[in-house]
Design a protein around this motif. Sequence first.
Motif, PDB file in Angstrom:
ATOM      1  N   PHE A 133     -45.879  11.871 -71.763  1.00 23.79           N
ATOM      2  CA  PHE A 133     -47.067  11.070 -72.007  1.00 23.79           C
ATOM      3  C   PHE A 133     -46.799   9.618 -71.632  1.00 23.79           C
ATOM      4  O   PHE A 133     -45.813   9.021 -72.056  1.00 23.79           O
TER       5      PHE A 133
ATOM      6  N   ALA B 131     -43.947  22.235 -80.266  1.00 26.75           N
ATOM      7  CA  ALA B 131     -43.725  22.283 -81.714  1.00 26.75           C
ATOM      8  C   ALA B 131     -42.946  21.068 -82.231  1.00 26.75           C
ATOM      9  O   ALA B 131     -42.416  21.096 -83.345  1.00 26.75           O
ATOM     10  N   GLU B 132     -42.859  20.015 -81.420  1.00 25.37           N
ATOM     11  CA  GLU B 132     -42.228  18.793 -81.883  1.00 25.37           C
ATOM     12  C   GLU B 132     -43.166  17.620 -81.636  1.00 25.37           C
ATOM     13  O   GLU B 132     -44.064  17.689 -80.798  1.00 25.37           O
ATOM     14  N   GLY B 133     -42.938  16.519 -82.358  1.00 24.58           N
ATOM     15  CA  GLY B 133     -43.702  15.316 -82.085  1.00 24.58           C
ATOM     16  C   GLY B 133     -43.168  14.611 -80.852  1.00 24.58           C
ATOM     17  O   GLY B 133     -42.071  14.884 -80.382  1.00 24.58           O
ATOM     18  N   PRO B 134     -43.960  13.704 -80.287  1.00 22.44           N
ATOM     19  CA  PRO B 134     -43.491  12.947 -79.114  1.00 22.44           C
ATOM     20  C   PRO B 134     -42.261  12.116 -79.459  1.00 22.44           C
ATOM     21  O   PRO B 134     -42.154  11.566 -80.551  1.00 22.44           O
TER      22      PRO B 134
ATOM     23  N   LYS C 197     -42.418  15.162 -74.947  1.00 20.43           N
ATOM     24  CA  LYS C 197     -42.796  16.051 -76.044  1.00 20.43           C
ATOM     25  C   LYS C 197     -42.427  17.492 -75.712  1.00 20.43           C
ATOM     26  O   LYS C 197     -42.877  18.036 -74.706  1.00 20.43           O
TER      27      LYS C 197
ATOM     28  N   TYR D 195     -43.352   8.763 -73.408  1.00 20.61           N
ATOM     29  CA  TYR D 195     -42.891   9.662 -74.451  1.00 20.61           C
ATOM     30  C   TYR D 195     -42.690  11.044 -73.857  1.00 20.61           C
ATOM     31  O   TYR D 195     -43.392  11.458 -72.939  1.00 20.61           O
TER      32      TYR D 195
END
Lengths: 114, 113
Positions: free
Chosen positions: B89, B41-44, B38, B36
């Motif tokens: 990640f 300020a954003e999701g993965p 990232k 992932y």
Amino acid sequence: SAVISQKPSRDICQRGTSLTIQCQVDSQVTMMFWYRQQPGQSLTLIATANQGSEATYESGFVIDKFPISRPNLTFSTLTVSNMSPEDSSIYLCSVATGANTEAFFGQGTRLTVV
Amino acid sequence: DQQVKQNSPSLSVQEGRISILNCDYTNSMFDYFLWYKKYPAEGPTFLISISSIKDKNEDGRFTVFLNKSAKHLSLHIVPSQPGDSAVYFCAASGYGGYQKVTFGTGTKLQVIP
């Protein structure tokens, strides 16, 4: 894929209070997940929320502290109860649209407890 | 007990060169591996995955290699672009049905123009 809206995007809360985070998905999904990312740490699964049943919590997380609702197939809430500064984290909602597929994430809620 | 480990917290690479991000795991029950990306300020965002029956999966500039005997996987980005600068990640899960996903601590990649 799935589009996930999470609210609020950030909040600053007083210790001892509670905050409810909402997660809305643009399609019906079976599995919804709540994660926490503490500063400098990896994403840690808090619980899995299935519609129509009690959430399943991971080791170290309890329902009294993190109650979860899953009233339908497109919505869930996570409440962080009786907050302390140690609860300051990013909380993320995630969904899986099928078995053996990747999970999709909301943008997260950045919580600061003072 | 960190079952998915990313030992390099950060990596800097020149634009146009190859970025190699590494990940090790300890749980032999893991059968499905994901990367992932990232941004702040954003999701993965899901990038690429590989199941244990493969040793390589390629998607455009991104290739994931899996060495099951060494319990090691890597993500190669070629050529690297400044827009690739993000935290990456590594994640792993069992295979079959809805499985819990375990994440590594992330590697912050900086691609220098």
